[in-house]
Scaffold this active site. Sequence first.
Site, PDB file in Angstrom:
ATOM      1  N   ASN A  35      41.405  20.894  32.841  1.00 29.41           N
ATOM      2  CA  ASN A  35      42.284  21.077  33.598  1.00 29.41           C
ATOM      3  C   ASN A  35      42.083  20.934  35.325  1.00 29.41           C
ATOM      4  O   ASN A  35      41.633  21.984  35.545  1.00 29.41           O
ATOM      5  CB  ASN A  35      42.510  23.008  33.143  1.00 29.41           C
TER       6      ASN A  35
ATOM      7  N   ARG B 203      45.191  18.661  30.752  1.00 28.04           N
ATOM      8  CA  ARG B 203      46.040  19.405  30.494  1.00 28.04           C
ATOM      9  C   ARG B 203      47.055  18.962  32.237  1.00 28.04           C
ATOM     10  O   ARG B 203      46.614  18.252  32.786  1.00 28.04           O
ATOM     11  CB  ARG B 203      45.948  20.577  30.799  1.00 28.04           C
TER      12      ARG B 203
ATOM     13  N   HIS C  29      54.329  26.041  30.464  1.00 30.53           N
ATOM     14  CA  HIS C  29      53.354  27.114  29.643  1.00 30.53           C
ATOM     15  C   HIS C  29      53.758  26.192  28.367  1.00 30.53           C
ATOM     16  O   HIS C  29      53.267  27.319  27.418  1.00 30.53           O
ATOM     17  CB  HIS C  29      54.178  28.605  30.113  1.00 30.53           C
TER      18      HIS C  29
ATOM     19  N   ARG D  38      55.810  34.570  43.051  1.00 24.73           N
ATOM     20  CA  ARG D  38      57.042  33.669  42.807  1.00 24.73           C
ATOM     21  C   ARG D  38      58.496  34.479  42.302  1.00 24.73           C
ATOM     22  O   ARG D  38      58.132  35.766  41.911  1.00 24.73           O
ATOM     23  CB  ARG D  38      56.856  32.815  41.901  1.00 24.73           C
TER      24      ARG D  38
ATOM     25  N   GLU E 143      45.030  28.825  25.186  1.00 21.43           N
ATOM     26  CA  GLU E 143      45.119  27.246  25.424  1.00 21.43           C
ATOM     27  C   GLU E 143      44.848  25.930  26.015  1.00 21.43           C
ATOM     28  O   GLU E 143      45.078  24.431  25.264  1.00 21.43           O
ATOM     29  CB  GLU E 143      46.331  27.124  27.152  1.00 21.43           C
TER      30      GLU E 143
END
Length: 406
Positions: free
Chosen positions: A12, A96, A185, A246, A389
């Site tokens: 990743n 990823r 996601h 955010r 993940e």
Amino acid sequence: MTSTATRVLVLNSGSSSVKYQLLDMADGARLAAGLVERIGEETSRLAHTPLATGGDKRERVAPIADHAAALNAVAEELAADGLGLDSPELAAIGHRVVHGGSQFTEPTLITDEVVAEIERLIPVAPLHNPANITGIRTARALRPDLPQVAVFDTAFHTTMPEAAARYAIDVETADAHRVRRYGFHGTSHAYVSRKTAELLGKAPEEVNVIVLHLGNGASASAVRGGRCVDTSMGLTPLEGLVMGTRSGDVDPAVIFHLARNAGMSVDEIDSLLNKKSGLIGLCGDNDMREIRRRIDEGDEQAQLAFDIYVHRLKKYIGAYYAVLGKVDAVAFTAGVGENAAPVREAAVAGLEELGLVVDAGLNGIRSGEARLISPEYARVAVAVVPTDEELEIAAQTYALVSAVSA
């Protein structure tokens, strides 16, 4: 791929970091994990944990100039554990990739053409795709003979119907600039929705699940029979739930208002909404543990931030209940979803008429296992499902290279 090659290295790659895990897909065991951070700085740091041997974490702090140097350092650490990148047991490297647009709907073997297409998507993922591409190019240079696979955050959401994926703006403009709702996601939502079905003793095709991925970044999805039909993030990861930094949903006219009346530039507004909003903008903290501590001490600003966070979350639960029509489970995952019992309790409070309720005792138990926190009589199961993940990326990578080599 040889029959003995069952290991997958998951990478990743961020703009200044590389997270990695080495897994053996014969049994799903984690053999090693680590993080290289502050790439390009004098204080670069590599932290490596040899999980296969149960050894102590190893750290090195020294300048790491670029991603090539970072992956070479990772290779050295793996080799020190007898798990080097030249091992015949290594089947593939899984990457990823945050944004796959509309065209990448499943794990994809990486070719020059695939890299070029990921590069063409940079305008809709300027923060993420460049770093992902750097990691891919570096890994391919290290092992050009090894199958490498891109697993896209957006892929799980490409099953959304057009009614959910389209924004109500001029179609020609939207198509010309790839403006639509992609969602993110996706590997987490795929993994958690499937694990929730297992928890209920059913096949994914038999259940409807609302997945709430609540970390510093947060997103919700409506999953019908194993397929995503709606999700809260959109063109970028900014849309939707209140997050750590955010804003989530805002009236688009806020942007025009700030530009015209506050004299803010596009970049300043971008930074405001992505880095200085959400929980940190509301109360100065984006760590839910710290916010709860402040609430316990009577901090009204922290309480308001928590209430806004939960209010938005509850709105999405209700909206996705309506989208699905019938809901079998609501699943909480990621850092906040897995660990913040007050968030889970508050999110479903008052939704008893929809069949949602949590058992206070079950909700208060800390565990790393997937579990139900709703009482037996509840019409809709409420679950806590730790996301994985890396395992999802490894499983998708291994399945693809196995199918190709069969």
